[in-house]
Scaffold this active site. Sequence first.
Site, PDB file in Angstrom:
ATOM      1  N   ASP A  53      -8.643-192.112  60.179  1.00  0.00           N
ATOM      2  CA  ASP A  53      -9.815-192.805  59.652  1.00  0.00           C
ATOM      3  C   ASP A  53      -9.840-194.295  60.012  1.00  0.00           C
ATOM      4  O   ASP A  53     -10.899-194.841  60.319  1.00  0.00           O
ATOM      5  CB  ASP A  53      -9.964-192.592  58.140  1.00  0.00           C
TER       6      ASP A  53
ATOM      7  N   ARG B 154      -2.342-188.653  51.716  1.00  0.00           N
ATOM      8  CA  ARG B 154      -2.647-189.851  50.951  1.00  0.00           C
ATOM      9  C   ARG B 154      -3.733-189.600  49.905  1.00  0.00           C
ATOM     10  O   ARG B 154      -3.580-189.948  48.752  1.00  0.00           O
ATOM     11  CB  ARG B 154      -3.103-190.934  51.929  1.00  0.00           C
TER      12      ARG B 154
ATOM     13  N   GLY C 225      -0.761-193.697  61.953  1.00  0.00           N
ATOM     14  CA  GLY C 225       0.523-192.990  61.860  1.00  0.00           C
ATOM     15  C   GLY C 225       0.707-192.054  63.036  1.00  0.00           C
ATOM     16  O   GLY C 225      -0.250-191.450  63.510  1.00  0.00           O
TER      17      GLY C 225
ATOM     18  N   ASP D 216      -7.719-184.872  56.589  1.00  0.00           N
ATOM     19  CA  ASP D 216      -8.748-185.336  55.645  1.00  0.00           C
ATOM     20  C   ASP D 216      -9.919-186.052  56.320  1.00  0.00           C
ATOM     21  O   ASP D 216     -10.650-186.797  55.674  1.00  0.00           O
ATOM     22  CB  ASP D 216      -8.114-186.245  54.579  1.00  0.00           C
TER      23      ASP D 216
ATOM     24  N   THR E 280      -4.723-186.486  62.339  1.00  0.00           N
ATOM     25  CA  THR E 280      -3.982-186.850  61.126  1.00  0.00           C
ATOM     26  C   THR E 280      -3.329-185.607  60.559  1.00  0.00           C
ATOM     27  O   THR E 280      -3.951-184.539  60.526  1.00  0.00           O
ATOM     28  CB  THR E 280      -4.837-187.504  60.016  1.00  0.00           C
TER      29      THR E 280
ATOM     30  N   ASP F  52      -2.820-185.290  57.609  1.00  0.00           N
ATOM     31  CA  ASP F  52      -3.431-185.094  56.285  1.00  0.00           C
ATOM     32  C   ASP F  52      -4.636-184.159  56.322  1.00  0.00           C
ATOM     33  O   ASP F  52      -5.054-183.639  55.279  1.00  0.00           O
ATOM     34  CB  ASP F  52      -3.886-186.440  55.702  1.00  0.00           C
TER      35      ASP F  52
ATOM     36  N   ARG G  83      -0.658-199.966  62.985  1.00  0.00           N
ATOM     37  CA  ARG G  83      -1.813-199.946  62.076  1.00  0.00           C
ATOM     38  C   ARG G  83      -2.569-201.275  62.168  1.00  0.00           C
ATOM     39  O   ARG G  83      -3.004-201.822  61.167  1.00  0.00           O
ATOM     40  CB  ARG G  83      -1.345-199.668  60.649  1.00  0.00           C
TER      41      ARG G  83
HETATM   42  O1  F6P Z   1      -2.178-190.883  57.139  1.00  0.00           O
HETATM   43  C1  F6P Z   1      -1.079-190.105  57.458  1.00  0.00           C
HETATM   44  C2  F6P Z   1       0.080-190.471  56.603  1.00  0.00           C
HETATM   45  O2  F6P Z   1       1.146-189.693  57.064  1.00  0.00           O
HETATM   46  C3  F6P Z   1      -0.133-190.318  55.097  1.00  0.00           C
HETATM   47  O3  F6P Z   1       0.023-189.013  54.673  1.00  0.00           O
HETATM   48  C4  F6P Z   1       0.901-191.259  54.544  1.00  0.00           C
HETATM   49  O4  F6P Z   1       0.557-191.733  53.270  1.00  0.00           O
HETATM   50  C5  F6P Z   1       0.898-192.363  55.531  1.00  0.00           C
HETATM   51  O5  F6P Z   1       0.468-191.830  56.760  1.00  0.00           O
HETATM   52  C6  F6P Z   1       2.256-193.016  55.702  1.00  0.00           C
HETATM   53  O6  F6P Z   1       2.134-194.089  56.574  1.00  0.00           O
HETATM   54  P1  F6P Z   1       3.333-194.923  57.179  1.00  0.00           P
HETATM   55  O7  F6P Z   1       3.830-194.175  58.368  1.00  0.00           O
HETATM   56  O8  F6P Z   1       2.707-196.208  57.553  1.00  0.00           O
HETATM   57  O9  F6P Z   1       4.383-195.016  56.138  1.00  0.00           O
END
Ligand code: F6P
Length: 354
Positions: free
Chosen positions: A109, A177, A16, A135, A131, A133, A78
């Site tokens: 990750d 997440r 992301g 995490d 990230t 997040d 991704r």
């Molecule tokens: O991992 C970062 C994050 O922003 C999460 O918080 C979220 O669930 C995910 O990416 C969303 O991903 P995408 O941009 O693929 O919708």
Amino acid sequence: MSDNNISRIGVLTGGGDCPGLNAVIRAVVTVAEQEYGDSVVGFYDGWKGVIESRTMELRTEDCRNLLTLGGTILGTSRTNPFVMENGIEKVKAGLEAAHADALVAIGGDDTLGVATKLAEAGMPVVGVPKTIDNDLSGTELTFGFDTAVQIATEAIDRLRTTAESHHRVIVCEVMGRSAGWIATYAGMAAGVADILVPERPFDIDTVCRRIMARHAEGQYSSIIVIGEGAVLAPGPDRDAMENAMKSVSRDAFGHARLGGIGSWLAEEIEKRTGFESRVTILGHVQRGGTPTAFDRVLATRFGVEAVRAIHRGELGKMVALNCGQVVTVPLSEGTRETKYLDMKLYDVAQALLT
Ligand code: F6P
């Protein structure tokens, strides 16, 4: 030219997008060029660009004004090379075709998980953890988190206007997440009525009782922050919720695409308490726009250290923040485990809920 025959560095951003990615790219390019006389090649769209040999040359002058720019000028995806046929060989071939002596992989990750496996297979990779997040293990903080918290806090501050004027319950769903860092920091900073996080499954009746008690005490509005990965405690309510939110799509790393628990919660609160309720899902707004000063500085420090680590011969490492200092740790540290919310912090947040 350096002491360890590195004269060309590759860089990619995967997973992301995250505020601060461009600040890392700027730091990598500037230090590689100015300190070591290296050239830098950027791969488009994460591992996808390596596999497809889609590259761009990056020079210091290309990086002017990047500090303030959100997203990533390299693009991201991704893409998971390990679910492809001959994925490793394709990555190896892509790096060779670009004449990259070493690679800086900037990611979360998933991207760092791929980087770890490539390093184990002998490829010259250094990781930079990112990230929103927050995490990732092995580092106290990831850049992007501070910006996401700032955006979420400002959003909740603004939601308060409507909540109070209309005497409503407003549920604000934030990202995260598996971990409730954003929910807890933003919830604490904005002084909300309740904070629900993935680490602590919640009971809908308890949430509703808290709202009823607040309103009985004359507080006619409530804001609840919920992390997108929050879950109900096992029981019939959880079964009903899972039924209502059945369709879950997954990305190349097998992660469920989250979002929607907030809508379920707002509806349920209105049904059970009779108070008018609304939901705001902040979603990708939290990853958008310019990074905070804190994230720009952290991202810059990470980028500089990544290049220096390469030239010290520290391959297979990840840069990290440890007691405020930027250090290197084995790449595998970053993906060893999910860095869940510090429950002591959550308890402090809980102590302030009224
Ligand atoms: O991992 C970062 C994050 O922003 C999460 O918080 C979220 O669930 C995910 O990416 C969303 O991903 P995408 O941009 O693929 O919708």
